[in-house]
Design an enzyme around this catalytic site. Sequence first.
Site, mmCIF file in Angstrom:
data_model
loop_
_atom_site.group_PDB
_atom_site.id
_atom_site.type_symbol
_atom_site.label_atom_id
_atom_site.label_comp_id
_atom_site.label_asym_id
_atom_site.label_seq_id
_atom_site.Cartn_x
_atom_site.Cartn_y
_atom_site.Cartn_z
ATOM 1 N N GLU A 193 -4.415 -12.433 21.390
ATOM 2 C CA GLU A 193 -3.235 -12.564 22.235
ATOM 3 C C GLU A 193 -3.457 -13.709 23.214
ATOM 4 O O GLU A 193 -4.544 -14.240 23.343
ATOM 5 C CB GLU A 193 -2.950 -11.262 22.981
ATOM 6 C CG GLU A 193 -4.115 -10.747 23.813
ATOM 7 C CD GLU A 193 -3.824 -9.405 24.445
ATOM 8 O OE1 GLU A 193 -2.698 -9.221 24.931
ATOM 9 O OE2 GLU A 193 -4.709 -8.547 24.455
ATOM 10 N N THR A 205 0.819 -1.212 0.000
ATOM 11 C CA THR A 205 0.000 0.000 0.000
ATOM 12 C C THR A 205 0.849 1.258 0.000
ATOM 13 O O THR A 205 0.477 2.270 -0.599
ATOM 14 C CB THR A 205 -0.942 0.000 1.223
ATOM 15 O OG1 THR A 205 -1.820 -1.124 1.139
ATOM 16 C CG2 THR A 205 -1.780 1.267 1.285
ATOM 17 N N LYS A 225 -0.548 -7.095 13.137
ATOM 18 C CA LYS A 225 -1.584 -6.228 12.570
ATOM 19 C C LYS A 225 -2.924 -6.584 13.197
ATOM 20 O O LYS A 225 -3.332 -7.739 13.197
ATOM 21 C CB LYS A 225 -1.645 -6.396 11.048
ATOM 22 C CG LYS A 225 -2.584 -5.421 10.350
ATOM 23 C CD LYS A 225 -2.507 -5.569 8.834
ATOM 24 C CE LYS A 225 -3.408 -4.557 8.140
ATOM 25 N NZ LYS A 225 -3.322 -4.662 6.666
ATOM 26 N N TYR A 256 -7.568 0.202 -4.599
ATOM 27 C CA TYR A 256 -6.361 0.766 -5.206
ATOM 28 C C TYR A 256 -5.459 -0.385 -5.636
ATOM 29 O O TYR A 256 -5.704 -1.545 -5.306
ATOM 30 C CB TYR A 256 -5.629 1.688 -4.222
ATOM 31 C CG TYR A 256 -5.268 1.023 -2.918
ATOM 32 C CD1 TYR A 256 -4.072 0.320 -2.768
ATOM 33 C CD2 TYR A 256 -6.138 1.071 -1.834
ATOM 34 C CE1 TYR A 256 -3.749 -0.309 -1.583
ATOM 35 C CE2 TYR A 256 -5.824 0.438 -0.638
ATOM 36 C CZ TYR A 256 -4.631 -0.243 -0.516
ATOM 37 O OH TYR A 256 -4.311 -0.876 0.664
ATOM 38 N N THR A 259 1.286 -4.133 4.320
ATOM 39 C CA THR A 259 0.995 -4.422 5.729
ATOM 40 C C THR A 259 0.309 -5.764 5.953
ATOM 41 O O THR A 259 0.320 -6.277 7.072
ATOM 42 C CB THR A 259 0.113 -3.314 6.343
ATOM 43 O OG1 THR A 259 -1.108 -3.206 5.599
ATOM 44 C CG2 THR A 259 0.841 -1.975 6.327
ATOM 45 N N ASP A 260 -0.301 -6.349 4.910
ATOM 46 C CA ASP A 260 -1.055 -7.589 5.113
ATOM 47 C C ASP A 260 -0.188 -8.710 5.677
ATOM 48 O O ASP A 260 -0.629 -9.484 6.526
ATOM 49 C CB ASP A 260 -1.706 -8.039 3.804
ATOM 50 C CG ASP A 260 -2.934 -7.214 3.463
ATOM 51 O OD1 ASP A 260 -3.344 -6.389 4.305
ATOM 52 O OD2 ASP A 260 -3.482 -7.380 2.358
#
Length: 356
Positions: free
Chosen positions: A312, A46, A199, A60, A126-127
């Site tokens: 978590e 991105t 993420k 995008y 970021t994926d």
Amino acid sequence: MWGFIVTCGIFLVLLCQLRLLSKRKSKSTPYNALLPNVTVFAMGGTIAGCANSSLEIVNYIPGSVGIEKLIEAVPAIKAIANINGVQVTNMGSENLTPADVLKLAKLILAEVAKPNVHGIVITHGTDSLEETAMFLDLTISTAKPIVVVGAMRPSTAIGADGPMNLLNAVAVASSNQSMGRGTLVLLNDRIGSAFYTTKTNGNTLDTFKSYEAGSLGIVLNQKPFYFFSPAVPTGKVFFDIYNIKQLPRVDILYGYQGLNPKLAESAVHLGAKGLVLAAMGATSWTDDGNEVISSLIREHNIPVVYSHRTAEGYSSNSCLGIPSYFLNPQKARYMLMLAISSGYSIRDIEGLFSIK
């Protein structure tokens, strides 16, 4: 006479070339011996994405802008470091493979071996950013700063976060305060350890978090401020990848009500050399699923790591296989892949994941 004319013509051509060269040089940034040297490896994502509208932040094309344009978009970088940009790939990180990450790690190993290189920055989608960052953290043994950076908005968007993130990443990689901290993840002014950062949201800017471990620091006005002295995460090891040509396949299976117990068996038949389970709760797996897992361990010597599907938590040693402890499935997967590549036995892998 003709000789004189030819000589004059050659002189004019040379003069024009010299003027062109001088103009080109005037546009480039001269090397500053007082600044650190930072190499930026570009992987796409991105941060290098483009959309048809400045208002578009969802639809995008990632990996549309090259490293030169990314650097040119942030002129302030030139006051922080001498930048060497290297385009490795240019795609959305969902399409990256272990082969791509292995190639990147070897490029970085060669770069940090150069005495004049102070730090490394990797621009990345970021994926799967946390997966690449984890792999680098496990394979790059250096005190030099390695910073993985991305963006949640494409470069064409109003309020694009990529330029500031890249500027901050270069600042972090240029700082002596970043030495000896392993691979770092930098987005939205926060500095996190690659070992723990994940993420947490598919859309918001403040998506990368370290949960219980917490952030290592923040960036203010291009200055990193760390909350702690450099420390090694519990359970972190280094793997030598010099002779590794290809990483073994390791699949992640997701736990849920009514799980098909044969999925694990199918994964192995399709070539998986190890499995990571995103188990329910701490390490809960269905009874019939555990029967299949037990058979795979016993008959095929397949290492199976039990992680957790929760955001978590701690994977306890009450499971049938190897608990991942605090590592989420995607981080445990790369650790298992490297362990298998390095010839670890199942007993060795148990020791690798255990927290003393």
